[in-house]
Design an enzyme around this catalytic site. Structure first.
Site, PDB file in Angstrom:
ATOM      1  N   TRP A 130       0.850  -1.194   0.000  1.00 19.25           N
ATOM      2  CA  TRP A 130       0.000   0.000   0.000  1.00 19.25           C
ATOM      3  C   TRP A 130       0.886   1.246   0.000  1.00 19.25           C
ATOM      4  O   TRP A 130       1.854   1.330   0.767  1.00 19.25           O
ATOM      5  CB  TRP A 130      -0.906  -0.033   1.230  1.00 19.25           C
ATOM      6  CG  TRP A 130      -1.827   1.133   1.379  1.00 19.25           C
ATOM      7  CD1 TRP A 130      -2.591   1.723   0.423  1.00 19.25           C
ATOM      8  CD2 TRP A 130      -2.110   1.845   2.592  1.00 19.25           C
ATOM      9  NE1 TRP A 130      -3.326   2.762   0.956  1.00 19.25           N
ATOM     10  CE2 TRP A 130      -3.047   2.854   2.288  1.00 19.25           C
ATOM     11  CE3 TRP A 130      -1.657   1.713   3.913  1.00 19.25           C
ATOM     12  CZ2 TRP A 130      -3.533   3.736   3.242  1.00 19.25           C
ATOM     13  CZ3 TRP A 130      -2.148   2.594   4.869  1.00 19.25           C
ATOM     14  CH2 TRP A 130      -3.084   3.589   4.540  1.00 19.25           C
ATOM     15  N   ASP A 211      -1.135  -5.895   8.858  1.00 16.63           N
ATOM     16  CA  ASP A 211      -2.126  -4.914   8.419  1.00 16.63           C
ATOM     17  C   ASP A 211      -3.331  -5.727   7.955  1.00 16.63           C
ATOM     18  O   ASP A 211      -3.308  -6.365   6.897  1.00 16.63           O
ATOM     19  CB  ASP A 211      -1.574  -4.060   7.278  1.00 16.63           C
ATOM     20  CG  ASP A 211      -2.523  -2.939   6.879  1.00 16.63           C
ATOM     21  OD1 ASP A 211      -3.687  -2.950   7.337  1.00 16.63           O
ATOM     22  OD2 ASP A 211      -2.122  -2.051   6.109  1.00 16.63           O
ATOM     23  N   LYS A 246     -13.753  -1.208   5.330  1.00 18.83           N
ATOM     24  CA  LYS A 246     -14.294  -1.997   4.232  1.00 18.83           C
ATOM     25  C   LYS A 246     -15.368  -2.962   4.702  1.00 18.83           C
ATOM     26  O   LYS A 246     -16.479  -2.980   4.168  1.00 18.83           O
ATOM     27  CB  LYS A 246     -13.172  -2.774   3.529  1.00 18.83           C
ATOM     28  CG  LYS A 246     -12.423  -1.984   2.485  1.00 18.83           C
ATOM     29  CD  LYS A 246     -11.487  -0.957   3.096  1.00 18.83           C
ATOM     30  CE  LYS A 246     -10.678  -0.234   2.021  1.00 18.83           C
ATOM     31  NZ  LYS A 246      -9.768   0.780   2.625  1.00 18.83           N
TER      32      LYS A 246
END
Length: 396
Positions: A130, A211, A246
């Protein structure tokens, strides 16, 4: 003083979203920003979230501050979601959780903790990762290194190169791992590879930092925790940075968590005391509303079942778009093999498009993709699939 400053460059992803918003062309398509979209190209509020919010508004009696790490029950529910209710980590009280402003906040608190207490530690990031990972740890003063991850030629995980690099990492360093739905490649280790990574990091004395931003978006809540739980054996330490943007659709509520797992309860308590100091110097205590929504849903049997069904529907739509994308490109006469897209997990995949093709899609077809070629599959819909594949066929 400010007159001497130059103009900072826009964020690579959020800046792209601003360009998309300003584009007046009809039929424009945004596959850049990492936000779930439904079949109507909207980011919905889940019905389970609406019900939870209604209950909160009816019963809420105060807007007082939360404690530095947030609600105790929130932390308990997050840990159960990560590890399962009966896991040894929970039974031995080897974990403690802080409610943070999103997964990004969790990563920053983790970075501050590492810098304050282990100043010589570097963190190893996958190549690619990311885009904000390096910036977050760098802003905290933590040195970053990289390990190979994705083989662009074969469209697969380069596990041999990955493990070879990590064998050279100095003991005491940290390794950032994507718990599932790797961003940006969509390619995850399998169960055997996760087990091998857990053994390798333990052997080398490396600290895992997960993560975990997409639990439930790959194969399911339990299935997506396979990698995390491979590391969750007695005596092992780790940091877990969770996001609920999300899987609960709570993007603008900024709800996340940092969970510290120590070798024993005493070590966890000592480590967590330093995490709280970092939080106090950063944002003091977390915002309440989004965390209350997550807590309300996870604590209620019926609401949780409703949420899990909504999550399964989101996951199913993404997988359907992956398959339809591959099929439509083939139907349009594209000879290049895109079958790897259907095999990957989560919202993101590398498309294999090069920067020139990405630029042409934007300039000629109003299709917005990150320069690396990463696409957000959730931005695809039945309506835009045809024009999207026509445009890709045109630039290939």
């Amino acid at each position: 003083m400010f007159d001497v400053l130059d103009q900072a460059p826009p964020d690579a992803i959020l800046g792209l979203n601003e360009q998309f918003k300003a584009d007046p062309r009809p039929g424009k398509i945004n596959l850049g920003v990492g936000v779930y979209k439904d079949a109507q190209n909207q980011t919905p509020v889940l019905e389970s979230v609406k019900t939870a919010e209604s209950r909160i508004l009816e019963t809420e009696k105060s807007k007082g501050y939360l404690a530095i790490p947030g609600s105790v029950e929130y932390g308990e529910l997050v840990r159960a979601l990560l590890f399962g209710h009966e896991h040894e980590i929970l039974q031995a009280n080897r974990a403690a959780t802080a409610h943070t402003p999103g997964g990004t906040g969790a990563l920053r608190v983790a970075a501050d903790f590492l810098k304050r207490k282990f100043p010589g530690t570097s963190i190893w990031l996958s190549d690619p990762t990311w885009a904000n990972h390096k910036a977050i740890f760098g802003a905290a003063g933590v040195a970053t290194q990289s390990y190979p991850y994705y083989d662009h030629a074969t469209k697969s995980l380069d596990f041999d190169a990955m493990t070879a690099a990590l064998r050279e990492a100095p003991a005491g360093d940290a390794v950032l791992l994507h718990g599932c739905c790797h961003n940006p490649s969509g390619k995850d280790p399998n169960a055997e590879q996760w087990a091998a990574l857990a053994e390798l990091l333990t052997e080398r004395g490396l600290l895992p930092v997960f993560d975990f931003a997409y639990q439930g978006f790959g194969d399911g809540l339990t299935e997506d925790a396979t990698g995390l739980r491979a590391f969750a054996t007695p005596g092992r330490e780790m940091l877990v940075c969770s996001s609920f943007s999300k899987n609960f659709g709570l993007y603008n509520e900024r709800v996340g968590a940092l969970t510290i797992v120590g070798a024993d309860a005493g070590a966890t308590e000592r480590a967590f005391s330093h995490v709280k100091i970092s939080i106090r110097a950063n944002y003091s205590n977390p915002p309440a509303h989004g965390g209350a929504v997550v807590q309300t849903i996870l604590a209620d049997t019926e609401l949780r079942a409703q949420w899990e069904a909504e999550l399964a529907a989101m996951r199913g739509r993404i997988n359907e778009m992956r398959s339809r994308f591959v099929e439509t490109l083939a139907a349009k006469g594209v000879s290049q093999d895109f079958s790897f897209i259907a095999e990957q997990k989560g919202m993101f995949s590398f498309s294999g498009l090069n920067p020139d093709q990405v630029q042409r899609l934007r300039d000629e077809h109003a299709i917005y993709i990150v320069g690396s070629g990463r696409i957000n599959v959730a931005g695809m819909t039945p309506e835009n699939m045809g024009p999207l594949c026509d445009a890709i066929a045109a630039v290939l």
